[in-house]
Design a protein around this motif. Structure first.
Motif, PDB file in Angstrom:
ATOM      1  N   UNK A 211       0.831  -1.206   0.000  1.00 16.23           N
ATOM      2  CA  UNK A 211       0.000   0.000   0.000  1.00 16.23           C
ATOM      3  C   UNK A 211       0.863   1.253   0.000  1.00 16.23           C
ATOM      4  N   UNK A 212       1.935   1.239   0.794  1.00 21.33           N
ATOM      5  CA  UNK A 212       2.708   2.471   0.989  1.00 21.33           C
ATOM      6  C   UNK A 212       3.572   2.840  -0.221  1.00 21.33           C
ATOM      7  N   UNK A 213       4.125   1.843  -0.911  1.00 22.65           N
ATOM      8  CA  UNK A 213       4.959   2.161  -2.078  1.00 22.65           C
ATOM      9  C   UNK A 213       4.126   2.767  -3.208  1.00 22.65           C
ATOM     10  N   UNK A 214       3.009   2.139  -3.624  1.00 22.37           N
ATOM     11  CA  UNK A 214       2.172   2.798  -4.642  1.00 22.37           C
ATOM     12  C   UNK A 214       1.630   4.146  -4.159  1.00 22.37           C
ATOM     13  N   UNK A 215       1.268   4.211  -2.871  1.00 28.45           N
ATOM     14  CA  UNK A 215       0.753   5.468  -2.335  1.00 28.45           C
ATOM     15  C   UNK A 215       1.768   6.590  -2.426  1.00 28.45           C
ATOM     16  N   UNK A 216       3.037   6.275  -2.112  1.00 28.97           N
ATOM     17  CA  UNK A 216       4.091   7.289  -2.192  1.00 28.97           C
ATOM     18  C   UNK A 216       4.328   7.730  -3.629  1.00 28.97           C
ATOM     19  N   UNK A 217       4.286   6.782  -4.566  1.00 26.40           N
ATOM     20  CA  UNK A 217       4.505   7.129  -5.976  1.00 26.40           C
ATOM     21  C   UNK A 217       3.365   7.967  -6.530  1.00 26.40           C
ATOM     22  N   UNK A 218       2.132   7.649  -6.123  1.00 22.80           N
ATOM     23  CA  UNK A 218       0.976   8.374  -6.638  1.00 22.80           C
ATOM     24  C   UNK A 218       0.868   9.783  -6.063  1.00 22.80           C
ATOM     25  N   UNK A 219       1.419   9.981  -4.879  1.00 16.14           N
ATOM     26  CA  UNK A 219       1.317  11.304  -4.241  1.00 16.14           C
ATOM     27  C   UNK A 219       2.649  12.050  -4.257  1.00 16.14           C
ATOM     28  N   UNK A 220       3.578  11.605  -5.076  1.00 19.17           N
ATOM     29  CA  UNK A 220       4.893  12.253  -5.154  1.00 19.17           C
ATOM     30  C   UNK A 220       4.703  13.733  -5.506  1.00 19.17           C
ATOM     31  N   UNK A 221       5.395  14.634  -4.822  1.00 18.85           N
ATOM     32  CA  UNK A 221       5.187  16.076  -5.071  1.00 18.85           C
ATOM     33  C   UNK A 221       5.552  16.474  -6.493  1.00 18.85           C
ATOM     34  N   UNK A 222       4.747  17.374  -7.052  1.00 19.06           N
ATOM     35  CA  UNK A 222       4.964  17.835  -8.423  1.00 19.06           C
ATOM     36  C   UNK A 222       5.483  19.271  -8.480  1.00 19.06           C
ATOM     37  N   UNK A 223       6.039  19.748  -7.353  1.00 19.09           N
ATOM     38  CA  UNK A 223       6.600  21.096  -7.313  1.00 19.09           C
ATOM     39  C   UNK A 223       7.836  21.076  -6.425  1.00 19.09           C
ATOM     40  N   UNK A 224       8.669  22.087  -6.492  1.00 18.80           N
ATOM     41  CA  UNK A 224       9.881  22.106  -5.663  1.00 18.80           C
ATOM     42  C   UNK A 224       9.545  22.097  -4.168  1.00 18.80           C
ATOM     43  N   UNK A 225      10.311  21.305  -3.432  1.00 20.06           N
ATOM     44  CA  UNK A 225      10.121  21.163  -1.988  1.00 20.06           C
ATOM     45  C   UNK A 225      11.426  21.547  -1.292  1.00 20.06           C
ATOM     46  N   UNK A 226      11.317  22.233  -0.177  1.00 23.95           N
ATOM     47  CA  UNK A 226      12.501  22.657   0.567  1.00 23.95           C
ATOM     48  C   UNK A 226      13.289  21.451   1.072  1.00 23.95           C
ATOM     49  N   UNK A 227      14.613  21.595   1.109  1.00 24.04           N
ATOM     50  CA  UNK A 227      15.479  20.508   1.584  1.00 24.04           C
ATOM     51  C   UNK A 227      15.140  20.122   3.015  1.00 24.04           C
ATOM     52  N   UNK A 228      14.784  21.098   3.839  1.00 21.29           N
ATOM     53  CA  UNK A 228      14.452  20.815   5.239  1.00 21.29           C
ATOM     54  C   UNK A 228      13.261  19.863   5.348  1.00 21.29           C
ATOM     55  N   UNK A 229      12.295  19.977   4.430  1.00 19.93           N
ATOM     56  CA  UNK A 229      11.136  19.083   4.454  1.00 19.93           C
ATOM     57  C   UNK A 229      11.537  17.656   4.095  1.00 19.93           C
ATOM     58  N   UNK A 230      12.427  17.504   3.104  1.00 23.75           N
ATOM     59  CA  UNK A 230      12.908  16.169   2.744  1.00 23.75           C
ATOM     60  C   UNK A 230      13.703  15.541   3.888  1.00 23.75           C
ATOM     61  N   UNK A 231      14.547  16.328   4.543  1.00 29.62           N
ATOM     62  CA  UNK A 231      15.327  15.810   5.680  1.00 29.62           C
ATOM     63  C   UNK A 231      14.400  15.399   6.821  1.00 29.62           C
ATOM     64  N   UNK A 232      13.360  16.198   7.061  1.00 30.28           N
ATOM     65  CA  UNK A 232      12.403  15.851   8.111  1.00 30.28           C
ATOM     66  C   UNK A 232      11.670  14.558   7.773  1.00 30.28           C
ATOM     67  N   UNK A 233      11.326  14.372   6.491  1.00 35.53           N
ATOM     68  CA  UNK A 233      10.695  13.126   6.070  1.00 35.53           C
ATOM     69  C   UNK A 233      11.629  11.948   6.317  1.00 35.53           C
ATOM     70  N   UNK A 234      12.914  12.113   6.000  1.00 37.17           N
ATOM     71  CA  UNK A 234      13.871  11.048   6.262  1.00 37.17           C
ATOM     72  C   UNK A 234      13.930  10.700   7.741  1.00 37.17           C
TER      73      UNK A 234
END
Length: 315
Positions: A211-234
């Motif tokens: 469920x989570x892998x397809x969900x992540x691919x389908x909701x992948x952001x389509x605009x620039x995201x700040x590096x801090x947000x990606x690090x927080x996700x990690x």
């Protein structure tokens, strides 16, 4: 001339090590609130979608979990264990992060820390309900008092923000997140004795991958995201969803669940303090005061969470 006496090397006791590991787990989980808000952003300045954060963090943890289960040659869950694992999956891998992510777009991490401070008490209440345990009357009284404090805090905050004395929908999301996590914890606890604590969270994350892998691919952001947000996700994917449980469960095993679990009372305060440097939030005496009051009810309620003695059998 006398020879110096050799002192034996000191070794950290299991109890002390367990307390330190438990405290490490608490700090990891406490940072989940500010890190999730950093990942999702606010309603005015959104970053990653709460849907994407939910799927991506669980997918990241699922990949790490699959590697761990393969390296340790862990057995497959038995049929009787799959139901509780699915309950934990629904509550901990999907329900809690999704509801928390949406709520944190509208309230501060400090605000959320007060509401989610009820999590230990809610977990004990749901365990008593689902496992048919007879909790003491004092436990239910403190659970009600803690809930009342949260309602008063939410109403006060709504009034201060100019919305009048009405509960904000974000608070309902936070309550839902607490209930979802509590159900997930109870489900995981049911199979921990047979499956092992670390393998419970790992199997939950692996079972969620379809469920989570397809969900992540389908909701992948389509605009620039700040590096801090990606690090927080990690962070929430690697630590909040996976590695933090290893420290927490191991600490409970080494130091004793009763003793080590008390370190969880520090979690809301760590969240509030961490939100200052990470998010630029200010320390609020009202928030700190209500957090202290809620934690006090949790502390007293957990002391009374043991099942009440059964009445003597009639002759």
């Amino acid at each position: 001339m006398s020879q110096p006496i050799a002192l034996p090397a000191t070794r950290l006791s299991d109890t002390t090590l367990g307390l330190w590991l438990g405290l490490l787990g608490v700090v990891v989980f406490a940072l989940t609130l500010p890190m999730t808000r950093l990942a999702t952003g606010t309603a005015e300045a959104p970053q990653l979608s709460p849907w994407f954060v939910t799927w991506a963090r669980a997918a990241l943890a699922g990949g790490l979990s699959a590697a761990y289960l393969l390296v340790t040659r862990s057995r497959l869950p038995m049929p009787a264990e799959r139901g509780p694992l699915l309950l934990s999956l629904a509550g901990n891998a999907i329900g809690y992060p999704l509801l928390l992510g949406w709520a944190l777009r509208h309230v501060t991490a400090s605000h959320a820390a007060v509401i989610t401070a009820l999590l230990p008490l809610a977990t004990a209440a749901i365990a008593a309900w689902l496992l048919h345990q007879r909790a003491r009357l004092g436990f239910w009284l403190f659970a009600g008092l803690g809930s009342a404090l949260v309602v008063v805090y939410s109403l006060l905050r709504a009034a201060q923000s100019g919305n009048g004395f009405a509960l904000e929908w974000a608070d309902a999301l936070l309550v839902g997140a607490v209930l979802a996590a509590s159900l997930g914890y109870v489900g995981g606890a049911q199979v921990t004795p047979t499956l092992g604590a670390e393998r419970v969270i790992s199997w939950v994350c692996v079972m969620a991958l379809p469920v989570t892998v397809p969900g992540a691919l389908l909701t992948w952001p389509d605009r620039p995201i700040a590096l801090s947000a990606w690090l927080a996700l990690g962070y929430v994917g690697v630590f909040s969803m996976w590695a933090g449980f290893f420290a927490w469960f191991r600490g409970l095993a080494l130091g004793g669940a009763l003793r080590v679990s008390q370190t969880q009372l520090l979690q809301p305060f760590v969240s509030i303090l961490a939100a200052v440097p990470l998010l630029g939030e200010s320390l609020d005496l009202i928030t700190l005061g209500f957090a202290l009051a809620v934690v006090a009810t949790v502390f007293m309620g957990r002391r009374l969470a043991a099942p009440a003695p059964l009445p003597p059998a009639k002759p």
